[in-house]
Design a protein around this motif. Structure first.
Motif, PDB file in Angstrom:
ATOM      1  N   LYS A 178     -10.341 -13.651   0.014  1.00 48.88           N
ATOM      2  CA  LYS A 178     -11.548 -14.402   0.374  1.00 48.88           C
ATOM      3  C   LYS A 178     -11.415 -14.973   1.782  1.00 48.88           C
ATOM      4  O   LYS A 178     -12.374 -14.980   2.562  1.00 48.88           O
ATOM      5  CB  LYS A 178     -11.813 -15.527  -0.633  1.00 48.88           C
ATOM      6  N   ASP A 179     -10.207 -15.439   2.087  1.00 47.62           N
ATOM      7  CA  ASP A 179      -9.953 -15.973   3.423  1.00 47.62           C
ATOM      8  C   ASP A 179     -10.079 -14.864   4.472  1.00 47.62           C
ATOM      9  O   ASP A 179     -10.667 -15.072   5.542  1.00 47.62           O
ATOM     10  CB  ASP A 179      -8.553 -16.586   3.475  1.00 47.62           C
ATOM     11  N   LEU A 180      -9.561 -13.685   4.150  1.00 46.28           N
ATOM     12  CA  LEU A 180      -9.695 -12.549   5.075  1.00 46.28           C
ATOM     13  C   LEU A 180     -11.161 -12.168   5.269  1.00 46.28           C
ATOM     14  O   LEU A 180     -11.602 -11.891   6.392  1.00 46.28           O
ATOM     15  CB  LEU A 180      -8.929 -11.335   4.538  1.00 46.28           C
TER      16      LEU A 180
ATOM     17  N   VAL B 281       0.853  -1.190   0.000  1.00 43.72           N
ATOM     18  CA  VAL B 281       0.000   0.000   0.000  1.00 43.72           C
ATOM     19  C   VAL B 281       0.889   1.240   0.000  1.00 43.72           C
ATOM     20  O   VAL B 281       2.084   1.152   0.324  1.00 43.72           O
ATOM     21  CB  VAL B 281      -0.925   0.033   1.241  1.00 43.72           C
ATOM     22  N   PRO B 282       0.337   2.415  -0.356  1.00 41.76           N
ATOM     23  CA  PRO B 282       1.139   3.642  -0.311  1.00 41.76           C
ATOM     24  C   PRO B 282       1.705   3.896   1.078  1.00 41.76           C
ATOM     25  O   PRO B 282       0.995   3.758   2.083  1.00 41.76           O
ATOM     26  CB  PRO B 282       0.129   4.719  -0.716  1.00 41.76           C
TER      27      PRO B 282
ATOM     28  N   PRO C 251      -3.849  -5.698   6.001  1.00 45.14           N
ATOM     29  CA  PRO C 251      -4.579  -6.217   4.839  1.00 45.14           C
ATOM     30  C   PRO C 251      -6.084  -6.236   5.064  1.00 45.14           C
ATOM     31  O   PRO C 251      -6.861  -6.110   4.112  1.00 45.14           O
ATOM     32  CB  PRO C 251      -4.012  -7.627   4.661  1.00 45.14           C
ATOM     33  N   GLU C 252      -6.517  -6.364   6.324  1.00 48.07           N
ATOM     34  CA  GLU C 252      -7.954  -6.364   6.621  1.00 48.07           C
ATOM     35  C   GLU C 252      -8.608  -5.060   6.194  1.00 48.07           C
ATOM     36  O   GLU C 252      -9.779  -5.031   5.786  1.00 48.07           O
ATOM     37  CB  GLU C 252      -8.178  -6.594   8.122  1.00 48.07           C
ATOM     38  N   GLU C 253      -7.858  -3.968   6.260  1.00 47.14           N
ATOM     39  CA  GLU C 253      -8.406  -2.663   5.869  1.00 47.14           C
ATOM     40  C   GLU C 253      -8.616  -2.547   4.364  1.00 47.14           C
ATOM     41  O   GLU C 253      -9.317  -1.641   3.901  1.00 47.14           O
ATOM     42  CB  GLU C 253      -7.465  -1.544   6.349  1.00 47.14           C
TER      43      GLU C 253
ATOM     44  N   ASP D  20      -6.278   0.655  -4.516  1.00 49.64           N
ATOM     45  CA  ASP D  20      -5.987   1.067  -3.140  1.00 49.64           C
ATOM     46  C   ASP D  20      -4.762   0.330  -2.607  1.00 49.64           C
ATOM     47  O   ASP D  20      -4.081   0.806  -1.697  1.00 49.64           O
ATOM     48  CB  ASP D  20      -7.189   0.761  -2.244  1.00 49.64           C
ATOM     49  N   GLY D  21      -4.502  -0.857  -3.191  1.00 44.83           N
ATOM     50  CA  GLY D  21      -3.349  -1.648  -2.809  1.00 44.83           C
ATOM     51  C   GLY D  21      -3.002  -2.600  -3.928  1.00 44.83           C
ATOM     52  O   GLY D  21      -3.792  -2.776  -4.863  1.00 44.83           O
TER      53      GLY D  21
END
Length: 315
Positions: A143-145, A113-114, A122-124, A184-185
């Motif tokens: 998908k797992d997250l 991410v920036p 990663p959840e965000e 975004d990432g």
């Protein structure tokens, strides 16, 4: 030359045709005494001293050809094997077998991410836009997250619509996606991290760690030759990590010297014509040889020589 007819009785070995693994693979083949001549613009090369042919393919395609038994052996990265297997479930007769970790081409597939952005985990990024060349692995990871986040919040499948992370494919220059507002990432390979930092990105999670590996199909056409090639390549990898250290030492100091150069199993010791002296040879890890030579000189070893090892065989 009709190459198709020449391939019918040969073991097929897939090698990355370009990219970060190509030159290291060619060096490995040369060290294994696999002699071939590749004609311009041809992706098939007949091996001159073995009943084998090299097939030059994109590294990302090699797991498919090996897994389906179209070729017998292959070299590629664990990352592309994982990407292939994310959508292709191996069966009893299909899929790949890892024979050997080749210990080069190390990298990590990471969520990035920036550096100055608002995301730190990663959840965000769940429900956000992700750009990657590894869409299968990335989709499985997010998908797992998503499932874990839904379970943590106590929702059942029918309680709410879970946010679906938006995955987009990019074949190259993935690191530019955030700066251009496309994502975004990203999920991309990181080797030294220089490209990531230059693009103003930081890693917040690792999806897969990877090195180059030697793989085979589950039913190769010539298992004996597969074993020969595997042992040759294993010998080259061992040789790259060791040098041969040879020196003379007084027999009374042999025990001290043997502790400094124990070898892989034991040092080789031969008597010299001069009474009370022996010649010792032992394999020493390449990255430790300077210190070993210092220690040997300190206890009185003389005529210390270090020789490069081109190949070796452990059994």
């Amino acid at each position: 030359m009709d190459l198709v007819n020449h391939l019918s009785d040969r073991l097929l070995f897939a090698v990355p045709k370009k990219g970060r693994l190509n030159q290291a693979c060619l060096d490995l083949l040369a060290g294994s005494d696999i002699k071939f001549h590749r004609h311009n613009r041809l992706d098939i090369a007949l091996v001159m001293n073995l009943p084998m042919a090299l097939i030059f393919l994109p590294a990302s395609d090699i797991p498919m050809y090996v897994g389906e038994g179209r070729v017998d052996l292959g070299i590629t990265g664990r990352d592309v094997i994982a990407e292939h297997e994310a959508i292709s479930v191996p069966t009893e007769s299909s899929g790949v077998q890892e024979l050997l970790d080749l210990e080069f081409g190390g990298c990590k597939l990471q969520v990035q991410v920036p550096e100055k952005g608002n995301f730190n985990t990663p959840e965000e990024l769940v429900g956000r836009k992700i750009v990657t060349s590894f869409t299968n692995l990335s989709e499985a990871y997010f998908k797992d997250l998503e499932a874990k986040m839904a379970g943590t919040s106590g929702q059942s499948n029918g309680d709410a619509i879970k946010p679906k992370t938006q995955m987009r494919y990019a074949g190259g220059s993935v690191e530019a996606a955030c700066a251009l507002g496309v994502a975004d990432g990203i999920v991309d390979l990181v080797e030294s991290g220089e490209t990531m930092r230059a693009a103003g990105l930081k890693a917040i999670a690792t999806v897969v760690e990877s090195t180059a590996v030697l793989i085979s199909s589950k039913h190769p056409s010539d298992p004996k030759l597969v074993n020969i090639i595997t042992n040759r390549i294993k010998g080259v990898i061992t040789a790259q990590k060791y040098v041969l250290c040879v020196y003379n030492i007084e027999r009374s100091k042999l025990d001290q010297a043997s502790k400094i150069t124990p070898g892989k199993r034991a040092p080789t010791v031969n008597s010299l014509d001069e009474d009370g002296w022996v010649a010792v040879s032992a394999m020493v890890q390449r990255n430790k040889i300077a210190g070993v030579m210092d220690e040997l000189a300190e206890i009185g070893a003389t005529d210390i020589l270090v020789t490069k090892i081109d190949n070796s065989r452990e059994s």
